[in-house]
Design a protein around this motif. Structure first.
Motif, mmCIF file in Angstrom:
data_model
loop_
_atom_site.group_PDB
_atom_site.id
_atom_site.type_symbol
_atom_site.label_atom_id
_atom_site.label_comp_id
_atom_site.label_asym_id
_atom_site.label_seq_id
_atom_site.Cartn_x
_atom_site.Cartn_y
_atom_site.Cartn_z
ATOM 1 N N GLN A 580 0.865 -1.375 0.099
ATOM 2 C CA GLN A 580 -0.083 0.039 0.021
ATOM 3 C C GLN A 580 0.797 1.199 -0.145
ATOM 4 O OE1 GLN A 580 -3.028 0.369 2.792
ATOM 5 N NE2 GLN A 580 -3.587 -1.822 2.837
ATOM 6 N N VAL A 581 2.325 1.111 -0.038
ATOM 7 C CA VAL A 581 2.933 2.333 0.135
ATOM 8 C C VAL A 581 3.791 2.241 -1.311
ATOM 9 C CG1 VAL A 581 4.634 3.577 1.178
ATOM 10 C CG2 VAL A 581 3.218 1.944 2.559
ATOM 11 N N PRO A 582 3.278 2.845 -2.396
ATOM 12 C CA PRO A 582 3.914 2.488 -3.593
ATOM 13 C C PRO A 582 5.330 3.531 -4.017
ATOM 14 C CG PRO A 582 2.201 4.066 -3.861
ATOM 15 C CD PRO A 582 1.908 3.376 -2.486
ATOM 16 N N GLN A 583 6.185 2.934 -4.575
ATOM 17 C CA GLN A 583 7.334 3.660 -4.538
ATOM 18 C C GLN A 583 7.304 4.644 -5.711
ATOM 19 O OE1 GLN A 583 10.362 2.805 -2.579
ATOM 20 N NE2 GLN A 583 8.537 1.932 -1.432
ATOM 21 N N VAL A 584 7.937 5.761 -5.519
ATOM 22 C CA VAL A 584 8.041 6.813 -6.326
ATOM 23 C C VAL A 584 9.202 6.869 -7.360
ATOM 24 C CG1 VAL A 584 8.277 9.331 -6.758
ATOM 25 C CG2 VAL A 584 6.699 8.462 -4.955
ATOM 26 N N ASP A 585 8.994 6.892 -8.759
ATOM 27 C CA ASP A 585 9.910 6.998 -9.606
ATOM 28 C C ASP A 585 10.041 8.548 -10.049
ATOM 29 O OD1 ASP A 585 11.780 6.818 -11.850
ATOM 30 O OD2 ASP A 585 10.433 5.754 -12.910
ATOM 31 N N PRO A 586 11.095 9.158 -9.625
ATOM 32 C CA PRO A 586 11.287 10.572 -9.648
ATOM 33 C C PRO A 586 11.954 10.973 -11.006
ATOM 34 C CG PRO A 586 13.202 9.782 -8.583
ATOM 35 C CD PRO A 586 12.496 8.428 -8.832
ATOM 36 N N GLU A 609 14.882 18.428 -13.738
ATOM 37 C CA GLU A 609 15.059 17.438 -14.663
ATOM 38 C C GLU A 609 15.763 16.481 -14.004
ATOM 39 O OE1 GLU A 609 16.598 15.844 -19.032
ATOM 40 O OE2 GLU A 609 17.178 17.962 -18.441
ATOM 41 N N ILE A 610 15.043 15.229 -13.530
ATOM 42 C CA ILE A 610 15.667 14.047 -12.987
ATOM 43 C C ILE A 610 16.142 12.944 -14.010
ATOM 44 C CG2 ILE A 610 15.606 12.377 -11.068
ATOM 45 C CD1 ILE A 610 13.581 14.581 -9.575
ATOM 46 N N ARG A 611 17.225 12.667 -14.191
ATOM 47 C CA ARG A 611 17.733 11.652 -15.222
ATOM 48 C C ARG A 611 17.881 10.484 -14.733
ATOM 49 N NH1 ARG A 611 21.569 16.079 -15.697
ATOM 50 N NH2 ARG A 611 20.770 17.795 -16.918
ATOM 51 N N ALA A 612 17.712 9.473 -15.803
ATOM 52 C CA ALA A 612 17.893 7.929 -15.460
ATOM 53 C C ALA A 612 19.294 7.599 -14.730
ATOM 54 C CB ALA A 612 17.074 6.971 -16.264
ATOM 55 N N ASP A 613 20.182 8.267 -15.381
ATOM 56 C CA ASP A 613 21.702 8.096 -15.373
ATOM 57 C C ASP A 613 22.331 8.541 -13.809
ATOM 58 O OD1 ASP A 613 21.787 10.754 -15.429
ATOM 59 O OD2 ASP A 613 23.105 10.866 -17.238
ATOM 60 N N TRP A 634 22.353 11.873 -7.774
ATOM 61 C CA TRP A 634 21.279 11.604 -6.958
ATOM 62 C C TRP A 634 21.281 9.941 -6.717
ATOM 63 C CZ3 TRP A 634 17.421 8.188 -8.507
ATOM 64 C CH2 TRP A 634 16.939 8.224 -9.828
ATOM 65 N N THR A 635 20.809 9.715 -5.472
ATOM 66 C CA THR A 635 20.540 8.100 -5.163
ATOM 67 C C THR A 635 19.121 8.074 -4.512
ATOM 68 O OG1 THR A 635 21.750 8.301 -2.917
ATOM 69 C CG2 THR A 635 23.044 7.753 -4.864
ATOM 70 N N GLN A 636 18.803 6.997 -4.521
ATOM 71 C CA GLN A 636 17.419 6.577 -3.979
ATOM 72 C C GLN A 636 17.175 5.296 -3.120
ATOM 73 O OE1 GLN A 636 13.971 6.604 -6.685
ATOM 74 N NE2 GLN A 636 12.423 6.409 -5.177
ATOM 75 N N SER A 637 16.810 5.571 -1.848
ATOM 76 C CA SER A 637 16.665 4.148 -0.881
ATOM 77 C C SER A 637 15.059 4.244 -0.499
ATOM 78 C CB SER A 637 17.680 4.332 0.322
ATOM 79 O OG SER A 637 17.506 3.370 1.132
ATOM 80 N N GLY A 638 14.465 3.270 -1.087
ATOM 81 C CA GLY A 638 12.871 3.237 -0.910
ATOM 82 C C GLY A 638 12.570 4.816 -1.392
ATOM 83 N N ASN A 639 11.829 5.398 -0.390
ATOM 84 C CA ASN A 639 11.443 6.911 -0.918
ATOM 85 C C ASN A 639 12.206 7.817 -0.412
ATOM 86 O OD1 ASN A 639 9.344 6.101 -2.554
ATOM 87 N ND2 ASN A 639 7.812 6.253 -0.991
ATOM 88 N N LEU A 640 13.428 7.661 -0.019
ATOM 89 C CA LEU A 640 14.336 8.673 0.451
ATOM 90 C C LEU A 640 15.230 9.160 -0.640
ATOM 91 C CD1 LEU A 640 15.395 10.736 2.916
ATOM 92 C CD2 LEU A 640 17.112 8.888 3.175
#
Length: 696
Positions: A580-586, A609-613, A634-640
């Motif tokens: 129920q806690v969807p992950q955000v793709d920024p 602009e947030i790039r996939a690289d 940037w890095t992402q851990s869960g929704n942080l």
């Protein structure tokens, strides 16, 4: 500093408490860890999580709701640590390691090299605490302690016992009698405990679980008896043995805790805290505590089918039959709607008011009449002699026949313009054998004289527009329940009370749907949210943090307190659904709206602009040209979402050259929305709330 330390300790305690509750920490099976726990231990917490539990919890946030407070706490700890002793700095670094790497349960496990699938335990070996847990990456585990040693200057010494290497950090100053933190890893299990200056090698071996005690908790059968008596399973069992603790203080030679306490105090030339008590006091105090021997707790059921569902129970044991009978006579009727699954929040209380005065009088009289030669207890009896429970009768007489009450909030919406409720769906009910007594008391108030509530089974419309414009309720009797409600769901629940008998079914109930409660908080108008403002957060930021904290738990919770034949009995059930806690793709191109002061609207503050690289760029444009630009990775851990600036430049107008600024690193807690996502942004100085809307 106190404010931030308080926030950090609360956050750590909340995260650690939930980890224990959900079976990540705890002692172990009776044939392994319990084999090394002394049978006379005064405290034990233990259990073993299943692989399914670990998988369900791995991506759940641990304490990611206020990154600014955590960062400020860490900064203050670093600043103050320069003036502290090496021992204090060592503890500070370890706490910083936990707070700084507690984004999710999985990240904490990875950072400390833990193995949550192995059995784990906390218990007392005499006076000394012992913590044991599984290790998956021993090198990573030791890295944390080595770093704390390097940064603090507190170097460990190494001791070899039974072929096992032990590291010890001295916690007292060089001239004082020694107290050391002892840490070892043996056969994939880490053990943390303390050594003191009176320890013999056998004491140390037992505390490090390298040697079993003469009689262990596994030998005593106490854990097996907990399962039989209370239905606890292997995921969590716990107790605090109050009778044994008292015994160790009053008769120190009788158990390990008392022997340790006596030896340490004598070595320091200090008396035992109860040395002045005579034999009569010791015997009577022991007899009284024996009537409340233990506090026990554990899980009674765990399911991981679709969501993680868990039932737990705790009991403050009471052995005095007359006391238990008195307390059970107070049990009242908790209306069933207070534990419904389709509500946002439910509160219920059961209390047989007619039995309140007789019960209190009986309990007071029983203590007054307790035969004792103990001067301290006699003084307490004299002080209680002036108490007159009958004074309560002035109040209870007016609500005679009351058995309980319940409140359920099914829905609530507030108009952002008028701040008046546009949808109020709630039910308040009082279970009573004598509604006229309650209505008579209500009629004595100024408001009550304007309200006429029928008791013939019909429902009357009650106009409360003089309190809240447009507010009206329905009120009346439904069977043996006096009700006041508004809304469709509340009306259905009220009608169901018609057939509900006033059986004694408990004392207190609380139920909540965290997801719906989060939605309610998220939808509060800005004018209401501003009341949540704190010293570091605007009302809108605080609103988003609270709602996100609730939503990321994704839980439905029910808590019941009752008096059973075994004592004061509490049961809790909750379900936790990480899906129920969807992950955000920024990744994408976004227009940023600053909602720090306008929770639902906001003002545009640039594009990003947030790039996939793993790179990104933010730009602010005044309508003519860019005035500010930052590039980052940037890095992402869960929704942080963590940003590391590589370039920050700015200028006042389009004619000026760019000026390089100091890089500003920051973090975002990402919150999913139907359109884009929200970001609770924090850097070293501030917190903000941004809405990322798709550009174009």
């Amino acid at each position: 500093m106190k404010k931030w330390i308080g926030a950090g300790v609360l956050a750590a305690a909340a995260g650690a408490g939930l980890a224990w509750q959900q079976g990540w920490l705890g002692s172990t099976s009776e044939t392994s860890m319990a084999h090394f726990v002394p049978a006379d231990t005064v405290m034990y917490i233990g259990g073993k999580a299943s692989a399914e539990q670990v998988a369900q919890l791995r991506d759940m946030p641990l304490m990611g709701q206020s990154q600014l407070q955590i960062q400020q706490l860490l900064a203050e700890m670093d600043n103050l640590g320069r003036d502290e002793t090496p021992q204090a700095r060592f503890a500070t670094v370890l706490l910083r390691e936990f707070l700084g790497n507690a984004t999710t349960y999985g990240s904490t496990v990875a950072h400390f090299g833990l193995d949550p699938l192995k059995p784990q335990a906390i218990y007392m070996d005499g006076l000394m605490p012992v913590l044991r847990f599984g290790i998956q990456d021993e090198q990573q585990f030791w890295r944390v302690f080595d770093q704390a040693s390097t940064e603090s200057g507190l170097k460990p010494r190494t001791l070899t016992l039974e072929g096992t290497s032990v590291k010890l950090w001295r916690l007292t100053q060089p001239g004082d009698q020694s107290l050391e933190l002892a840490v070892t890893v043996h056969e994939g299990i880490a053990t943390l405990t303390a050594f003191h200056f009176l320890d013999q090698e056998n004491d140390q071996l037992q505390r490090l679980a390298l040697k079993a005690p003469d009689r262990s908790l596994a030998d005593s059968g106490e854990l097996a008896q907990l399962k039989t008596d209370y239905g606890f399973d292997d995921s969590l069992q716990a107790f605090i043995h109050l009778e044994r603790l008292t015994q160790g203080i009053l008769d120190p030679d009788s158990i390990g805790l008392g022997q340790d306490l006596k030896a340490l105090l004598q070595a320091r030339g200090k008396p035992l805290p109860t040395e002045r008590l005579d034999a009569a006091c010791r015997a009577d105090i022991s007899a009284l505590v024996a009537q409340v021997p233990r506090f026990v707790a554990g899980n009674t059921g765990v399911s991981t089918d679709n969501a993680l569902a868990m039932q737990s129970r705790s009991v403050l044991e009471l052995t005095h039959a007359e006391l238990v009978s008195d307390l059970r006579s107070l049990r009242g009727h908790i209306p069933s709607h207070s534990g419904s699954t389709d509500q946002i929040l439910g509160l219920g209380m059961g209390l047989n008011v007619d039995n309140l005065i007789p019960t209190v009088t009986s309990m007071v009289q029983r203590f007054r009449d307790y035969p004792t030669e103990c001067a301290e207890l006699q003084q307490a009896q004299r002080q209680l002699a002036g108490a007159n429970p009958a004074m309560l009768g002035m109040f209870t007489g007016m609500i005679q026949g009351t058995r309980g009450a319940g409140f359920s909030l099914f829905d609530l919406a507030i108009d952002p313009n008028t701040l008046q409720p546009t949808n109020l769906d709630f039910l308040l009910s009082i279970a009573t054998e004598n509604p006229n007594a309650l209505l008579g008391m209500l009629a004595m108030s100024p408001m009550g004289r304007q309200i006429q509530i029928p008791t013939d089974g019909s429902l009357a419309d009650i106009d409360l527009s003089h309190l809240i414009p447009g507010l009206s309720l329905k009120a009346g009797m439904q069977g043996k329940h006096l009700v006041a409600f508004s809304g469709e769901q509340a009306g259905k629940a009220a009608a169901e009370l018609e057939q509900e008998a006033l059986d004694a079914n408990g004392h207190t109930r609380l139920s909540a749907d965290y997801n719906r409660l989060a939605d309610l908080i998220s939808n509060l108008p800005t004018q209401v949210a501003v009341e949540l403002e704190s010293g570091t957060s605007t009302g809108c930021v605080a609103q988003a943090q609270i709602a996100n904290m609730l939503r990321t738990q994704g839980a439905q919770v029910r808590y019941d307190l009752d008096f059973s034949e075994q004592g004061m009995d509490t049961r809790m059930a909750f379900s936790l659904d990480p899906s129920q806690v969807p992950q955000v793709d920024p990744v994408g191109s976004w227009t940023l709206m600053d909602q720090s002061y306008d929770c639902q609207g906001g003002e545009p503050i640039g594009v990003e602009e947030i790039r996939a690289d793993g790179t990104g760029q933010y730009r602010y444009n005044d309508g003519q040209c860019d005035l500010y630009r930052t590039n980052y990775t940037w890095t992402q851990s869960g929704n942080l979402f963590t940003l590391t600036a590589t370039e920050n430049v700015s200028r006042d107008d389009c004619t000026q050259d760019w000026t390089t600024e100091a890089p500003v690193n920051s973090q975002c807690i990402l919150i999913p929305l139907d359109e884009g996502f929200r970001c609770i942004y924090s850097d070293e100085d501030s917190e903000s709330l941004f809405h990322y809307r798709p550009a174009g």
